[in-house]
Write a protein that holds these residues in place. Structure first.
Motif, mmCIF file in Angstrom:
data_model
loop_
_atom_site.group_PDB
_atom_site.id
_atom_site.type_symbol
_atom_site.label_atom_id
_atom_site.label_comp_id
_atom_site.label_asym_id
_atom_site.label_seq_id
_atom_site.Cartn_x
_atom_site.Cartn_y
_atom_site.Cartn_z
ATOM 1 N N ASP A 340 1.007 -1.108 -0.116
ATOM 2 C CA ASP A 340 -0.032 0.064 -0.037
ATOM 3 C C ASP A 340 0.816 1.229 -0.020
ATOM 4 O OD1 ASP A 340 -2.623 -1.372 -0.067
ATOM 5 O OD2 ASP A 340 -2.513 -1.573 1.865
ATOM 6 N N TYR A 344 0.751 4.184 -2.811
ATOM 7 C CA TYR A 344 0.505 5.724 -2.334
ATOM 8 C C TYR A 344 1.740 6.659 -2.921
ATOM 9 C CZ TYR A 344 1.372 9.582 0.727
ATOM 10 O OH TYR A 344 1.637 10.827 1.112
ATOM 11 N N GLU A 348 1.636 9.869 -5.549
ATOM 12 C CA GLU A 348 1.935 11.251 -5.003
ATOM 13 C C GLU A 348 2.061 12.268 -5.989
ATOM 14 O OE1 GLU A 348 2.377 13.475 -1.342
ATOM 15 O OE2 GLU A 348 1.178 11.816 -2.118
ATOM 16 N N GLU A 394 -5.488 6.348 3.041
ATOM 17 C CA GLU A 394 -4.140 6.991 2.956
ATOM 18 C C GLU A 394 -4.433 8.561 3.455
ATOM 19 O OE1 GLU A 394 -3.373 4.616 -1.179
ATOM 20 O OE2 GLU A 394 -3.593 6.743 -1.271
ATOM 21 N N GLY A 422 3.159 11.328 4.554
ATOM 22 C CA GLY A 422 2.120 10.386 4.329
ATOM 23 C C GLY A 422 2.023 9.450 5.411
ATOM 24 N N LEU A 424 -0.585 5.814 6.502
ATOM 25 C CA LEU A 424 -1.290 4.952 6.004
ATOM 26 C C LEU A 424 -1.648 3.760 6.728
ATOM 27 C CD1 LEU A 424 1.529 5.199 3.725
ATOM 28 C CD2 LEU A 424 -0.275 4.341 2.277
ATOM 29 N N SER A 592 -1.388 -4.239 -3.269
ATOM 30 C CA SER A 592 -1.879 -3.067 -2.544
ATOM 31 C C SER A 592 -3.550 -3.148 -2.709
ATOM 32 C CB SER A 592 -1.404 -2.056 -3.346
ATOM 33 O OG SER A 592 -1.720 -1.973 -4.646
#
Length: 640
Positions: A340, A344, A348, A394, A422, A424, A592
Motif C-alpha cells: 500500500d 501511495y 503522490e 491514505e 504520508g 497509511l 496493494s
C-alpha cells in the motif's frame, strides 16, 4: 534370571501391515530402520506410515523414537548415529541400568528419568491372571502415584525442550515407554484405536525374542512359563487400565496432563508442534489473495525453527487450531501495508501537480516578474476491501514553497521544494511514508502564455523516509521496520486556453511517469517480523483535464476568481503494487488495496487577489473503482 526374563517383550504376532492400514493416504511413508540389537526401536509417528491426527494433521517422522534398552550392534550404532538423535531419556531404575547400561548414539545427551523410583515389583505370582493384574496396576500407577506423575512431567518438559530428535526407552520398551508414547500420541490428536494398535505393535516387533524367551521358560517349567507369559508382551487391558484410571481421576487426557502432571499449555503446544504437521489451517481453503498468501505462510512456517519451540508463533498456531480460526492473522502476517505504501508513493505525483497548478503557468505575471508562493496540501483516499485484500486508507499533508518567473510572453519557469507527510493504514498496520521533494518546471507557448496553445513540463525528485508498524495481534507482538528510498516523476502536458461565453476554458492532455525505489529492510519485534524486499516500480498514466474559470467578482479591494476543475487519470500499466517478503526462508507476496485503473477528480477553487498578494483554496473529490476520497490545498503568493 527371572528379572532378566521379565525384560523380554512380546508373544503376540501382530502384523505390521495391519498398522499401516490405519494411516491416511497422504501420510508420510516412514523408513524407520529395524535394529538387530534393539528390536523394539521405532518411531512414535507410526510403523510404516505416519498416523493421521485430529484437525487434518499428520504426525512427523524422526522427532521422537521409542525403544527397549540400547544394546546396539556395531551396524545398529552406525544407523543410530545417522538419525540426528540429540537426547536419550532412560526411564529405568538404577538397578536396571547397572544390569544393562546404554550404548549411546554419537553426541547424544543422556538423562535418567526414573519413572517407578524405588517401587518393588512383585514377582511372587501364582497365576497368569495375577500377572495381568500386576501389569494393569502398573499402568494405573502412572496416574495415581504422585512421584511417577512428577517424573512424567519432567520427561515431557525435557522432550519439549529437546532441540533435535529424542529417544526414550525403558528395559523392554513396552510399559513405561508405551505409556509415554500413548500420551504423546494423544497430545498429537491420534485417535484412541490407533494409539492402542501402536501400543500392541510391541508384540510384533519383539516376537522372535519373546518366542525364544518362552522356549527357555517352558524348558524350565511349562507352569512357570504360563504364569509369566503375560509379562513378556503387552495386552490391550494393560493400557486400558491406565486410561480408565485416568478417566476416573481426571476426566480426560488433557486434565491428566495439565492437572495431574502439572504441564502448562505452552509445553503441550510445543510437543504438538513437534509431533504434528497440519495439512490445512482453519478456514484456509476459503481465503483469497493476500489472506490466502498469509495463511499459506502460516502453514509453511510449521516447517521452520519457529514450530515446535517455545515461540509466540507456535503458541498462536496451536491455539488457532484448537479455536478453529486464524483470528485475522492471515490478513496481517504478509505485510500488505508495504504494498500500500508503494502504491501511495507512486500516485503522490498527482497531488504535487494539484498543489502547484495555481502557480504553474506564470501567465498572470508581467515579463521579468516573479511570484513567490507557498501551498499547504492535504488528502484522504480510502479503498474498500475485496477478495482477500484488506481495505486501506491514505492520509497526506504537506507544504511546498517555490517561485515562478516569467521570462517573456511565451516562456515561464518554476522551482519548488517541500515535504509531504504520508500516513497509511491497512490490515492492522500503520506506516509513515514521508517525501522530501524538489520540483522544476517550465511552460512555453508559441504565441502567448495568457491564451492559446501551450506545452508544460515538470520534473520531480525526492527522498523517501519510510516507517512501518504491524500489530499482528494474538500474542504475536508488533513488527517494526524502516527504509529509505527515492522518488522521481516527469509530467508533460499540452493545453489550450481560451475565453468563451464569459468563461475561461483550459482543456489539457498529457502523460505522467513516476518511479519509486525503496531499499530492502528487516522488521523487528515479532516472531513474524519479515525481511521485506525492496521496491523498484514505475507507474505511467495518461491525463485529461479541464479548468473552468468563472466570471471574476469584486469584494472591496479584492478580486475573487471562482472556478471548477475536472481531471481524469488513466493508468497505462498495472496500478496495483506487489510487495515481496520472506520469513524463515519462506516467501510471501502481497498486493496493494488500490487497484483502480483510473482516478477521477472534480473540484471547486477560489482565488482572491489584492495588488501583489494572491490567496487560493481548492477542494476536490476523488473517485476510483473501489477508492474514494477528498483532497484540498490552501495557498498564498506574492508577485514582485
Amino acid at each position: 534370571m527371572h528379572a532378566r526374563l521379565l525384560r523380554s517383550a512380546s508373544l503376540l504376532m501382530l502384523p505390521l501391515a495391519a498398522l499401516a492400514a490405519a494411516a491416511p493416504a497422504q501420510a508420510e511413508i516412514l523408513n524407520t530402520p529395524r535394529l538387530t540389537g534393539i528390536d523394539n526401536f521405532r518411531d512414535i509417528a507410526g510403523t510404516t506410515s505416519a498416523y493421521g491426527t485430529a484437525h487434518d494433521g499428520v504426525m512427523r517422522g524422526g522427532v521422537f523414537y521409542r525403544s527397549n534398552a540400547l544394546t546396539p550392534t556395531a551396524s545398529d550404532l552406525a544407523t543410530l548415529n545417522g538419525l540426528g538423535i540429540s537426547h536419550v531419556f532412560d526411564l529405568r531404575t538404577p538397578t536396571e541400568i547397572t544390569g544393562t547400561p546404554d550404548t549411546l548414539p554419537a553426541g547424544a545427551v543422556y538423562e535418567n528419568v526414573n519413572i517407578v523410583g524405588s517401587s518393588n515389583v512383585n514377582l511372587s505370582l501364582t497365576s497368569a491372571a495375577a500377572s495381568r493384574q500386576m501389569m494393569q496396576d502398573m499402568n494405573r500407577a502412572f496416574v495415581t502415584d504422585a512421584s511417577q506423575r512428577a517424573q512424567y512431567r519432567h520427561l515431557f518438559e525435557e522432550l519439549a525442550a529437546a532441540d533435535d530428535a529424542a529417544l526414550f526407552h525403558c528395559t523392554a520398551g513396552k510399559d513405561r515407554t508405551g505409556w509415554t508414547a500413548a500420551m504423546l500420541q494423544s497430545i498429537a490428536g491420534v485417535d484412541s484405536a490407533t494409539i492402542l494398535q501402536d501400543y500392541l505393535a510391541t508384540n510384533a516387533y519383539t516376537a522372535e525374542r519373546t518366542a525364544a524367551t518362552l522356549a527357555q521358560l517352558n524348558a524350565l517349567s511349562p507352569t512357570f512359563a504360563a504364569i509369566y507369559q503375560p509379562l513378556l508382551g503387552v495386552e490391550a487391558s494393560y493400557l486400558q487400565a491406565g486410561l480408565d484410571q485416568l478417566q476416573a481421576s481426571y476426566g480426560s487426557v488433557e486434565n491428566y496432563l495439565t492437572q495431574g502432571l502439572g504441564l502448562d499449555q505452552e509445553t503441550l503446544y510445543v510437543l504438538r508442534g513437534k509431533l504434528v504437521r497440519f495439512n490445512s489451517l482453519p478456514g484456509q481453503a476459503g481465503f483469497a489473495r493476500n489472506a490466502a498468501a498469509g495463511a499459506g505462510l502460516l502453514a509453511a512456517l510449521q516447517d521452520s525453527e519457529l514450530s515446535g519451540r517455545y515461540s509466540a508463533y507456535n503458541y498462536y498456531l496451536q491455539s488457532a487450531i484448537d479455536a478453529g480460526t486464524l483470528g485475522g492473522v492471515e490478513s496481517r502476517v504478509g505485510g500488505q501495508i508495504h504494498a500500500d505504501a508503494g502504491s501511495y508513493l507512486l500516485r503522490e505525483a498527482g497531488q504535487i501537480d494539484d498543489a502547484i497548478a495555481p502557480y504553474a503557468s506564470g501567465r498572470e505575471l508581467k515579463d521579468g516578474e516573479t511570484r513567490l508562493w507557498m501551498t499547504a496540501l492535504a488528502s484522504y483516499l480510502g479503498t474498500d476491501s475485496r477478495d482477500g485484500v484488506a481495505s486501506s486508507n491514505e492520509h497526506a499533508q504537506g507544504t511546498l514553497i517555490g517561485a515562478t518567473h516569467r521570462f517573456s510572453d511565451n516562456l515561464s519557469a518554476r522551482v519548488g521544494a517541500g515535504y509531504s507527510w504520508g500516513s497509511l493504514g491497512s490490515a492492522g498496520a500503520d506506516a509513515d511514508a514521508d517525501l522530501a521533494l524538489l520540483t522544476l518546471g517550465a511552460r512555453w507557448a508559441p504565441d502567448d502564455l495568457s491564451q492559446g496553445l501551450y506545452a508544460d513540463l515538470r520534473l520531480d525528485a525526492g527522498w523517501i523516509d519510510y516507517d512501518g508498524k504491524r500489530d499482528l495481534g494474538n500474542g504475536l507482538g508488533t513488527a517494526k521496520g524502516d527504509s529509505n528510498g527515492s522518488f522521481y516523476a516527469a509530467t508533460g502536458l499540452l493545453g489550450y486556453r481560451l475565453h468563451a461565453g464569459g468563461l475561461d476554458l483550459e482543456p489539457s492532455i498529457g502523460l505522467r511517469s513516476a518511479r519509486v525505489k525503496l531499499d530492502d529492510f528487516h522488521e523487528k519485534g515479532s516472531d513474524l517480523a519479515l525481511d521485506v524486499d525492496g521496491t523498484d516500480r514505475s507507474l505511467n498514466s495518461a491525463l485529461l483535464g479541464l479548468d473552468i474559470g468563472l466570471a471574476n467578482q469584486s469584494l472591496g479591494n479584492w478580486t475573487l476568481a471562482p472556478g471548477v476543475s475536472l481531471g481524469y487519470e488513466r493508468f497505462l500499466n498495472d496500478p496495483q503494487v506487489v510487495s515481496n517478503a520472506s520469513l524463515e526462508g519462506f516467501e510471501v507476496e502481497q498486493v496493494s488495496a488500490f487497484d483502480s485503473h483510473h482516478l477521477v477528480k472534480a473540484g471547486l477553487k477560489l482565488t482572491a487577489t489584492r495588488d501583489a498578494l494572491t490567496l487560493g483554496a481548492e477542494v476536490k473529490a476523488l473517485s476510483g473503482e473501489d477508492s474514494h476520497g477528498v483532497a484540498g490545498n490552501l495557498s498564498a503568493s506574492l508577485a514582485f
